[in-house]
Scaffold this motif. Structure first.
Motif, PDB file in Angstrom:
ATOM      1  N   MET A  63       0.812  -1.190   0.000  1.00  0.00           N
ATOM      2  CA  MET A  63       0.000   0.000   0.000  1.00  0.00           C
ATOM      3  C   MET A  63       0.866   1.269   0.000  1.00  0.00           C
ATOM      4  N   LYS A  64       1.982   1.211   0.754  1.00  0.00           N
ATOM      5  CA  LYS A  64       2.878   2.358   0.803  1.00  0.00           C
ATOM      6  C   LYS A  64       3.487   2.627  -0.573  1.00  0.00           C
ATOM      7  N   ARG A  65       3.777   1.556  -1.303  1.00  0.00           N
ATOM      8  CA  ARG A  65       4.357   1.722  -2.639  1.00  0.00           C
ATOM      9  C   ARG A  65       3.370   2.393  -3.593  1.00  0.00           C
ATOM     10  N   ILE A  66       2.126   1.997  -3.501  1.00  0.00           N
ATOM     11  CA  ILE A  66       1.097   2.587  -4.362  1.00  0.00           C
ATOM     12  C   ILE A  66       0.923   4.063  -4.017  1.00  0.00           C
ATOM     13  N   SER A  67       0.910   4.370  -2.733  1.00  0.00           N
ATOM     14  CA  SER A  67       0.779   5.766  -2.309  1.00  0.00           C
ATOM     15  C   SER A  67       1.970   6.595  -2.798  1.00  0.00           C
ATOM     16  N   ALA A  68       3.167   6.053  -2.694  1.00  0.00           N
ATOM     17  CA  ALA A  68       4.360   6.755  -3.151  1.00  0.00           C
ATOM     18  C   ALA A  68       4.301   6.968  -4.665  1.00  0.00           C
ATOM     19  N   LEU A  69       3.864   5.960  -5.400  1.00  0.00           N
ATOM     20  CA  LEU A  69       3.742   6.065  -6.851  1.00  0.00           C
ATOM     21  C   LEU A  69       2.726   7.134  -7.238  1.00  0.00           C
ATOM     22  N   LEU A  70       1.585   7.144  -6.566  1.00  0.00           N
ATOM     23  CA  LEU A  70       0.570   8.154  -6.845  1.00  0.00           C
ATOM     24  C   LEU A  70       1.093   9.561  -6.545  1.00  0.00           C
ATOM     25  N   LEU A  71       1.822   9.711  -5.467  1.00  0.00           N
ATOM     26  CA  LEU A  71       2.396  11.003  -5.123  1.00  0.00           C
ATOM     27  C   LEU A  71       3.377  11.466  -6.199  1.00  0.00           C
ATOM     28  N   LEU A  72       4.219  10.554  -6.664  1.00  0.00           N
ATOM     29  CA  LEU A  72       5.161  10.899  -7.736  1.00  0.00           C
ATOM     30  C   LEU A  72       4.425  11.313  -9.007  1.00  0.00           C
ATOM     31  N   LEU A  73       3.378  10.595  -9.355  1.00  0.00           N
ATOM     32  CA  LEU A  73       2.601  10.932 -10.546  1.00  0.00           C
ATOM     33  C   LEU A  73       1.944  12.296 -10.403  1.00  0.00           C
ATOM     34  N   ILE A  74       1.412  12.577  -9.238  1.00  0.00           N
ATOM     35  CA  ILE A  74       0.761  13.867  -9.002  1.00  0.00           C
ATOM     36  C   ILE A  74       1.771  15.005  -9.139  1.00  0.00           C
ATOM     37  N   LEU A  75       2.986  14.780  -8.677  1.00  0.00           N
ATOM     38  CA  LEU A  75       4.009  15.806  -8.772  1.00  0.00           C
ATOM     39  C   LEU A  75       4.588  15.930 -10.179  1.00  0.00           C
ATOM     40  N   TYR A  76       4.608  14.832 -10.926  1.00  0.00           N
ATOM     41  CA  TYR A  76       5.250  14.806 -12.235  1.00  0.00           C
ATOM     42  C   TYR A  76       4.324  15.272 -13.361  1.00  0.00           C
ATOM     43  N   ILE A  77       3.052  14.946 -13.300  1.00  0.00           N
ATOM     44  CA  ILE A  77       2.105  15.243 -14.382  1.00  0.00           C
ATOM     45  C   ILE A  77       2.041  16.733 -14.713  1.00  0.00           C
ATOM     46  N   PRO A  78       1.998  17.655 -13.749  1.00  0.00           N
ATOM     47  CA  PRO A  78       1.955  19.080 -14.127  1.00  0.00           C
ATOM     48  C   PRO A  78       3.132  19.513 -14.999  1.00  0.00           C
ATOM     49  N   SER A  79       4.307  18.943 -14.787  1.00  0.00           N
ATOM     50  CA  SER A  79       5.457  19.319 -15.621  1.00  0.00           C
ATOM     51  C   SER A  79       5.274  18.852 -17.057  1.00  0.00           C
ATOM     52  N   LEU A  80       4.529  17.779 -17.260  1.00  0.00           N
ATOM     53  CA  LEU A  80       4.255  17.312 -18.618  1.00  0.00           C
ATOM     54  C   LEU A  80       3.259  18.213 -19.333  1.00  0.00           C
ATOM     55  N   LEU A  81       2.387  18.848 -18.565  1.00  0.00           N
ATOM     56  CA  LEU A  81       1.345  19.674 -19.156  1.00  0.00           C
ATOM     57  C   LEU A  81       1.800  21.103 -19.442  1.00  0.00           C
ATOM     58  N   GLN A  82       2.941  21.512 -18.904  1.00  0.00           N
ATOM     59  CA  GLN A  82       3.439  22.860 -19.141  1.00  0.00           C
ATOM     60  C   GLN A  82       3.981  22.960 -20.565  1.00  0.00           C
ATOM     61  N   PRO A  83       3.753  24.107 -21.237  1.00  0.00           N
ATOM     62  CA  PRO A  83       4.279  24.270 -22.601  1.00  0.00           C
ATOM     63  C   PRO A  83       5.802  24.333 -22.585  1.00  0.00           C
ATOM     64  N   GLN A  84       6.399  23.899 -23.685  1.00  0.00           N
ATOM     65  CA  GLN A  84       7.850  23.957 -23.824  1.00  0.00           C
ATOM     66  C   GLN A  84       8.290  25.406 -23.890  1.00  0.00           C
ATOM     67  N   THR A  85       9.426  25.693 -23.278  1.00  0.00           N
ATOM     68  CA  THR A  85       9.952  27.051 -23.334  1.00  0.00           C
ATOM     69  C   THR A  85      10.860  27.245 -24.535  1.00  0.00           C
ATOM     70  N   THR A  86      11.347  26.156 -25.136  1.00  0.00           N
ATOM     71  CA  THR A  86      12.148  26.269 -26.349  1.00  0.00           C
ATOM     72  C   THR A  86      11.646  25.261 -27.362  1.00  0.00           C
ATOM     73  N   THR A  87      11.880  25.546 -28.614  1.00  0.00           N
ATOM     74  CA  THR A  87      11.553  24.628 -29.694  1.00  0.00           C
ATOM     75  C   THR A  87      12.840  24.291 -30.416  1.00  0.00           C
ATOM     76  N   PRO A  88      12.861  23.237 -31.239  1.00  0.00           N
ATOM     77  CA  PRO A  88      14.079  22.914 -31.985  1.00  0.00           C
ATOM     78  C   PRO A  88      14.570  24.091 -32.825  1.00  0.00           C
ATOM     79  N   ASN A  89      13.654  24.927 -33.354  1.00  0.00           N
ATOM     80  CA  ASN A  89      14.073  26.067 -34.174  1.00  0.00           C
ATOM     81  C   ASN A  89      14.781  27.137 -33.360  1.00  0.00           C
ATOM     82  N   GLN A  90      14.601  27.142 -32.023  1.00  0.00           N
ATOM     83  CA  GLN A  90      15.232  28.146 -31.191  1.00  0.00           C
ATOM     84  C   GLN A  90      16.646  27.772 -30.796  1.00  0.00           C
ATOM     85  N   LYS A  91      17.011  26.517 -30.939  1.00  0.00           N
ATOM     86  CA  LYS A  91      18.352  26.091 -30.567  1.00  0.00           C
ATOM     87  C   LYS A  91      19.342  26.564 -31.614  1.00  0.00           C
ATOM     88  N   GLN A  92      20.520  26.964 -31.176  1.00  0.00           N
ATOM     89  CA  GLN A  92      21.555  27.429 -32.092  1.00  0.00           C
ATOM     90  C   GLN A  92      22.452  26.261 -32.481  1.00  0.00           C
TER      91      GLN A  92
END
Length: 101
Positions: free
Chosen positions: A1-30
């Motif tokens: 049960m502790k493992r499932i709770s830890a996994l859910l916590l990690l997912l909750i913390l990680y998912i918002p970073s996936l939903l944020q728009p990229q700050t750079t695109t391949p065309n912006q790299k030099q």
């Protein structure tokens, strides 16, 4: 049960970073030539140039008796390429030699 709770916590913390728009695109790299990035609908000023996958104008391969300034490789057919990426360079027959500046 502790493992499932830890996994859910990690997912909750990680998912918002996936939903944020990229700050750079391949065309912006030099790349190593520090070319200014161009938009996806860019056209080059001359027929001697083409728009590469990164959206930059690059000189088309040329025949020459000497190494042209800015050439990055010599193709097997004798032309010189100005490609800014090794991928696809001299796709019309392969690279004979890379030019180091």
């Amino acid at each position: 049960m502790k493992r499932i709770s830890a996994l859910l916590l990690l997912l909750i913390l990680y998912i918002p970073s996936l939903l944020q728009p990229q700050t750079t695109t391949p065309n912006q790299k030099q790349d190593s030539f520090h070319a200014a990035p161009l938009g996806p609908t860019t056209t080059c000023d001359s027929k001697d140039y083409y728009v590469n996958r990164a959206g930059r104008c690059v000189h088309r391969p040329v025949q020459s008796h000497h190494v042209p300034e800015g050439a990055t490789s010599q193709c097997r057919d004798g032309t010189y390429s100005f490609s800014q990426s090794r991928r696809g360079t001299c796709s019309h027959g392969g690279v004979s030699k890379w030019i180091i500046h």
